[in-house]
Motif scaffolding. Structure first.
Motif: not given
Length: 504
Positions: A254-266
């Motif tokens: 439901h959220s590409g924004t959260l996917v990108i945020l999570g990717t950068f944190l990882l």
């Protein structure tokens, strides 16, 4: 240094010859006779500084790895439907929390207990940190912190595979079992100085080299990915993921924004995961620790970048558009692949590995659709598939000089096949990967099967339709007062309650 009569006589002669007065002669005597003590004090101070620097380096690396839990949480939340977002984020919290207790009580002891005196299969000492002290490399608090963060990461991988249809009690059970027993045994094999296939077991090196898995493509990523596969396979796909004709129905997060945020944190956390795995940074003698740490960061970056670019253009060619989630997963697939060999491969080899990792992930996703395997986060395909690739890649392109720097090796140790190092390293990598896969599949398969027998694994169809945020965690209509609409389930063939709100 203690001044004997002969030395005192010699100093008196020097003072006389150089016409020193009484005070100057006394200073000369104190300088010479007290020299050894000052050297000892200075060396002690240097040793303390080295220990403090290395401790801070390892703790900071542990903190970076722990940040990956936030990355997993954001990535998972964005990759599932909104009605399950809170549930998957809570599971990531519990991976760390429950894992901390189980790793304290049992996990660390099974992984490193007994040090070089333990048996090759499992550690057998230091349960609940019973004998931690500063002089034992594998019984220090900073080492426990670092290794616990790794164990929590392995559990976080698994949570993505079984998302959106698993009971919360099952999450607690698998997280405790994985971090407290299954994962520690694997890490003992590969990283303990007494592990049967460990590259650090200098007294009994498997095939004269051991399995080289610097930061855990096999130990962490394959273990977490295969554990997730067993859970997802036993409980089956989400309702509506595959239609009656066998066709695949896409279930977008439901959220590409959260996917990108999570990717950068990882991504950020991976700079603790890989470079930090050397555990020290201050150079000692000929050990160029700082060079190994820096090179590891470079190869990690290049492999992830190459995988992301490859995925971007490959998916554009295959699907006709630039896909955000695919690119993020491709990037992470590159990181999972390079984790085994980040310290022993050259930068150009890291770029090649990223290219191969991207296509491995694409191929694994195609295979998953063929066998009707449902993994909302592509965790098995990404961590299991790309992790296996990374383990085997070391056997092909581990450079001799890099291997000697990063591991306690001696001249004549086998290295990468393509560099002329023979096939022993590749054989060790393959055997290690097979053993990790079999051990994890059997142990986690038994656990998930038992949970299924006692009806503790999968939620009911009604709960799945309504969403776990509502049925398991008491969330109601997002707290905004708007009605919940009955809309057609775009992933399936029948209406289902969705987290769709109407503003009245």
């Amino acid at each position: 240094m203690e001044c004997n009569s002969t030395l005192l006589t010699a100093l008196a002669a020097v003072a006389s010859a150089t016409k020193l007065d009484v005070n100057q002669s006394a200073v000369l005597t104190e300088l010479v006779c007290g020299y050894d003590g000052r050297i000892s004090d200075a060396m002690s101070g240097i040793s303390d500084a080295v220990t403090g620097t290395n401790t801070m380096f390892l703790l900071f690396s542990a903190y970076l790895v722990f940040i990956m839990q936030a990355g997993f949480g954001m990535l998972c939340a964005g990759s599932v439907r909104a009605k399950n977002a809170l549930n998957i984020m809570l599971t990531n919290v519990m991976d760390a929390a429950a894992g901390a207790i189980s790793y304290f009580l049992f996990g660390f002891a099974f992984a490193f207990g007994g040090g070089a005196d333990s048996n090759g299969f499992i550690g057998n000492d230091n349960f609940a940190q019973s004998r931690f002290h500063a002089d034992e490399p594998f019984a220090r608090y900073e080492m426990w912190m670092f290794q616990w963060a790794f164990a929590a990461a392995a559990a976080g991988i698994t949570s993505g595979s079984i998302a959106e249809r698993t009971q919360f009690t099952a999450y607690l059970a698998y997280s405790t079992f994985l971090t407290g027993f299954v994962y520690p045994v694997v890490s003992h094999w590969v990283w303990s100085p007494s592990g049967w296939i460990s590259a650090f077991n200098t007294g009994n090196m498997f095939l004269d080299v051991g399995m080289v898995d610097f930061a855990g493509s096999g130990v962490v990523h394959m273990t977490g990915g295969i554990a997730g596969f067993m859970g997802a396979w036993i409980e089956g796909p989400r309702i509506g993921r595959f239609d009656r004709t066998g066709g695949t129905q896409e279930m977008k997060g439901h959220s590409g924004t959260l996917v990108i945020l999570g990717t950068f944190l990882l991504w950020f956390g991976w700079y603790g995961f890989n470079p930090g795995s050397l555990t020290v940074i201050v150079p000692v003698g000929k050990a160029l620790n700082q060079a190994v740490v820096a090179r590891t960061a470079v190869t990690t970056t290049l492999c992830g970048g190459a995988a992301a670019l490859t995925t971007l253009f490959a998916r554009r060619w295959m699907a006709g558009h630039w896909n955000v989630t695919d690119v993020c997963n491709g990037l992470l697939g590159g990181f999972a692949a390079v984790t085994a060999g980040c310290s022993v491969i050259e930068p150009w080899a890291a770029i090649l590995l990223g290219f191969l990792a991207a296509w491995t992930l694409i191929g694994m996703n195609r295979l998953a659709e063929k066998i009707k395997y449902d993994d909302p986060l592509e965790a098995f395909q990404l961590h299991g598939g790309c992790g296996l690739l990374g383990v085997l890649y070391v056997g092909l392109l581990a450079k001799k000089s890099f291997l000697m720097e990063a591991f306690p090796k001696v001249e004549g140790t086998p290295y990468g096949l393509f560099y002329g190092g023979g096939g022993k390293l590749l054989a060790a990598q393959l055997i290690g990967a097979i053993c990790i896969a079999v051990w994890t599949a059997v142990m986690m398969g038994i656990l998930f099967y038992v949970l299924q027998i006692f009806d503790l694994l999968r939620i009911s169809p009604d709960e799945e339709a309504a969403g776990l945020d509502r049925t398991a965690h008491g969330k109601s209509d997002e707290g905004k007062g708007g009605p919940t609409l009955l809309v057609p389930d775009v992933q399936g063939t029948s209406p289902a309650k969705q987290d769709t709100e109407a503003t009245v």
